[in-house]
Design an enzyme around this catalytic site. Structure first.
Site, mmCIF file in Angstrom:
data_model
loop_
_atom_site.group_PDB
_atom_site.id
_atom_site.type_symbol
_atom_site.label_atom_id
_atom_site.label_comp_id
_atom_site.label_asym_id
_atom_site.label_seq_id
_atom_site.Cartn_x
_atom_site.Cartn_y
_atom_site.Cartn_z
ATOM 1 N N ARG A 79 0.859 -1.184 0.000
ATOM 2 C CA ARG A 79 0.000 0.000 0.000
ATOM 3 C C ARG A 79 0.888 1.226 0.000
ATOM 4 O O ARG A 79 1.882 1.281 0.734
ATOM 5 C CB ARG A 79 -0.913 -0.023 1.228
ATOM 6 C CG ARG A 79 -2.069 -0.995 1.059
ATOM 7 C CD ARG A 79 -3.149 -0.385 0.218
ATOM 8 N NE ARG A 79 -4.177 -1.344 -0.160
ATOM 9 C CZ ARG A 79 -4.890 -1.240 -1.277
ATOM 10 N NH1 ARG A 79 -4.674 -0.275 -2.123
ATOM 11 N NH2 ARG A 79 -5.838 -2.110 -1.545
ATOM 12 N N GLY A 96 -2.794 2.997 -8.521
ATOM 13 C CA GLY A 96 -4.134 3.584 -8.512
ATOM 14 C C GLY A 96 -4.129 4.986 -7.924
ATOM 15 O O GLY A 96 -3.123 5.716 -8.021
ATOM 16 N N THR A 140 -1.439 5.934 -5.141
ATOM 17 C CA THR A 140 -0.135 5.880 -5.800
ATOM 18 C C THR A 140 0.113 7.140 -6.618
ATOM 19 O O THR A 140 1.234 7.667 -6.665
ATOM 20 C CB THR A 140 -0.088 4.648 -6.732
ATOM 21 O OG1 THR A 140 -0.293 3.486 -5.943
ATOM 22 C CG2 THR A 140 1.227 4.551 -7.467
ATOM 23 N N THR A 169 -6.113 -0.330 -11.660
ATOM 24 C CA THR A 169 -7.059 -0.625 -10.577
ATOM 25 C C THR A 169 -8.325 -1.301 -11.114
ATOM 26 O O THR A 169 -8.826 -0.929 -12.177
ATOM 27 C CB THR A 169 -7.484 0.617 -9.759
ATOM 28 O OG1 THR A 169 -8.540 0.242 -8.878
ATOM 29 C CG2 THR A 169 -7.990 1.775 -10.593
ATOM 30 N N ASP A 212 -10.955 -0.876 -9.715
ATOM 31 C CA ASP A 212 -12.040 0.036 -9.335
ATOM 32 C C ASP A 212 -12.431 1.003 -10.464
ATOM 33 O O ASP A 212 -13.510 1.588 -10.420
ATOM 34 C CB ASP A 212 -11.637 0.866 -8.101
ATOM 35 C CG ASP A 212 -11.238 -0.005 -6.923
ATOM 36 O OD1 ASP A 212 -11.618 -1.183 -6.913
ATOM 37 O OD2 ASP A 212 -10.537 0.493 -6.020
ATOM 38 N N GLY A 268 -14.593 -2.311 -5.324
ATOM 39 C CA GLY A 268 -14.663 -1.045 -6.054
ATOM 40 C C GLY A 268 -14.346 0.155 -5.188
ATOM 41 O O GLY A 268 -14.419 1.288 -5.637
ATOM 42 N N ARG A 288 -29.365 -14.718 1.193
ATOM 43 C CA ARG A 288 -28.000 -15.242 1.314
ATOM 44 C C ARG A 288 -27.028 -14.206 0.748
ATOM 45 O O ARG A 288 -27.392 -13.408 -0.117
ATOM 46 C CB ARG A 288 -27.836 -16.528 0.507
ATOM 47 C CG ARG A 288 -28.631 -17.705 1.066
ATOM 48 C CD ARG A 288 -27.962 -18.276 2.308
ATOM 49 N NE ARG A 288 -28.567 -19.513 2.715
ATOM 50 C CZ ARG A 288 -29.655 -19.632 3.479
ATOM 51 N NH1 ARG A 288 -30.271 -18.534 3.920
ATOM 52 N NH2 ARG A 288 -30.134 -20.812 3.805
ATOM 53 N N GLN A 331 -11.595 -11.263 -7.186
ATOM 54 C CA GLN A 331 -11.890 -10.358 -8.305
ATOM 55 C C GLN A 331 -10.636 -9.734 -8.919
ATOM 56 O O GLN A 331 -10.658 -9.263 -10.041
ATOM 57 C CB GLN A 331 -12.836 -9.240 -7.834
ATOM 58 C CG GLN A 331 -14.215 -9.763 -7.510
ATOM 59 C CD GLN A 331 -15.045 -8.778 -6.695
ATOM 60 O OE1 GLN A 331 -15.829 -8.038 -7.245
ATOM 61 N NE2 GLN A 331 -14.849 -8.767 -5.387
ATOM 62 N N ARG A 332 -9.566 -9.672 -8.158
ATOM 63 C CA ARG A 332 -8.359 -9.082 -8.756
ATOM 64 C C ARG A 332 -7.218 -10.090 -8.915
ATOM 65 O O ARG A 332 -6.081 -9.715 -9.200
ATOM 66 C CB ARG A 332 -7.926 -7.834 -7.998
ATOM 67 C CG ARG A 332 -7.589 -8.059 -6.549
ATOM 68 C CD ARG A 332 -7.285 -6.741 -5.878
ATOM 69 N NE ARG A 332 -6.197 -6.902 -4.949
ATOM 70 C CZ ARG A 332 -6.073 -6.210 -3.831
ATOM 71 N NH1 ARG A 332 -6.957 -5.283 -3.529
ATOM 72 N NH2 ARG A 332 -5.057 -6.403 -3.031
#
Ligand code: F6P
Length: 350
Positions: free
Chosen positions: A73, A104, A107, A127, A129, A172, A268, A276-277
């Protein structure tokens, strides 16, 4: 020519494909080229931890997920004068002509700071996102849409069989791009994004309407950054406090509880999270990364520093870092995608 390279922030599909694009293009044009890969993002630049890369390091990585350089990060929040000068010193000590930064939003704040300190920077928009200002699309986004859509597709079959309400929580950060796109692609019935605060009564009405139409199941795609109408009226401080009191592990679980509190529907939750990434970039991203990477090499060759590579109306372009840094690209309420979705009966819970 001496180039530094680093990947910073959360990883995503296409980081390696993009670095490959930059490096291969430069190796083909520059006779005497050295690339230094900083380990684990800005941390490597600060601590002087790098790998001297060779041409071979950029071969066979087009389809490889993650980042061969490692990431962390970005340290902007805790940025101090000492950290900035450590980065500057290592840049100068290695005699770099340019530093290529893949990252992203956070950064890019640091990338712009380094530019202001006189470093030659060329950056690339990474990203899932898709929330980086200045570019229509970021790499990783389309691969993540594929994954999130696949999750919704799979949830569809089990939700239909059981006649259940399913909430799929999609990443996201504070932007709804990924949820909006995967929601439309996966045929979600309700899409909840941060840019359109939700009203639980409206969600319930929508589910009830579907039940009356003999559709016993409903799929709700919820962005991890979703907020209720009440929350959208709170100050930052109040919102933080309210969220600290939230007992559920994430927003999807809270919405599930909220639906069950006002109805007897069986609900549920599915949270694909970091899946996802992960993994390979899809063909769209492989092409985009190659185009972005080679354009970054072009900017370096032309000494057009201080820019982020991006896409505008289908063309790859340079966007000044000063325009990008610190700005978020959110979904607009009148975005054509929102209007199309509404036209086919998708509810946004508003
Ligand atoms: O920015 C990419 C992203 O995956 C966001 O969608 C998500 O909110 C965040 O990173 C998760 O961060 P971390 O990997 O630190 O858990």
């Amino acid at each position: 020519m001496k180039i530094g390279m680093l990947t910073s922030g959360g990883d995503c599909q296409g980081l390696n494909a993009t670095m490959r694009g930059v490096a291969k293009s430069l190796y083909n044009q520059v006779e005497d080229l050295t690339i230094y890969g900083f380990v684990d993002g800005y941390k490597g630049l600060m601590d002087g931890k790098y790998k001297k890369m060779g041409k071979g390091d950029f071969s066979g990585i087009l389809t490889l997920g993650g980042t061969i350089l490692g990431t962390s990060r970005q340290p902007f929040k805790k940025m101090t004068k000492e950290k900035v000068s450590a980065m500057k010193e290592n840049y100068k000590r290695l005699g770099l002509d340019c530093l290529v930064i893949l990252g992203g939003n956070g950064t890019h704040k640091t990338a712009n700071l380094l530019r202001e300190e006189g470093l030659n920077i060329v950056s690339l928009p990474k990203t899932i996102d898709n929330d980086l200002w200045g570019t229509d699309v970021t790499f990783g986004f389309h691969s993540a849409i594929d994954v999130a859509t696949d999750v919704i597709d799979r949830i569809h079959t089990t939700a239909t069989s059981h006649g259940r309400i399913f909430i799929v929580e999609i990443m996201g950060h504070k932007a709804g791009w990924l949820t909006l796109c995967a929601g439309i692609a996966g045929g979600a019935d309700i899409i909840i994004i941060p840019e359109i605060p939700y009203d639980i009564k409206r969600i319930k009405e929508e589910i009830d309407k579907r039940q009356k139409e003999k559709k016993g199941f409903s799929i709700i795609a919820v962005a991890e950054g979703a907020v209720s109408v009440e929350e959208s009226k709170m100050s930052k401080k109040e919102f933080k406090k309210a969220r600290e009191k939230m007992t559920q592990p994430s927003i999807a679980f809270r919405i599930a509880d909220e639906i069950m509190a006002v109805s007897d529907h069986e609900v549920r939750v599915a949270v694909p999270g970091h899946i996802q990434r992960g993994g390979s970039p899809n063909p769209y991203d492989r092409i985009l990364c190659t185009r972005f990477g080679t354009f970054a090499a072009h900017l370096i060759m032309e000494k057009e520093y201080g820019n982020m590579v991006g896409m505008k109306d289908g063309q790859i372009v340079a966007i000044p870092l000063s325009e990008v840094a610190g700005k978020l690209k959110s979904v607009q309420k009148n975005d054509q995608m929102i209007l199309s979705a509404r036209n086919i009966g998708i509810s946004f819970g508003d």
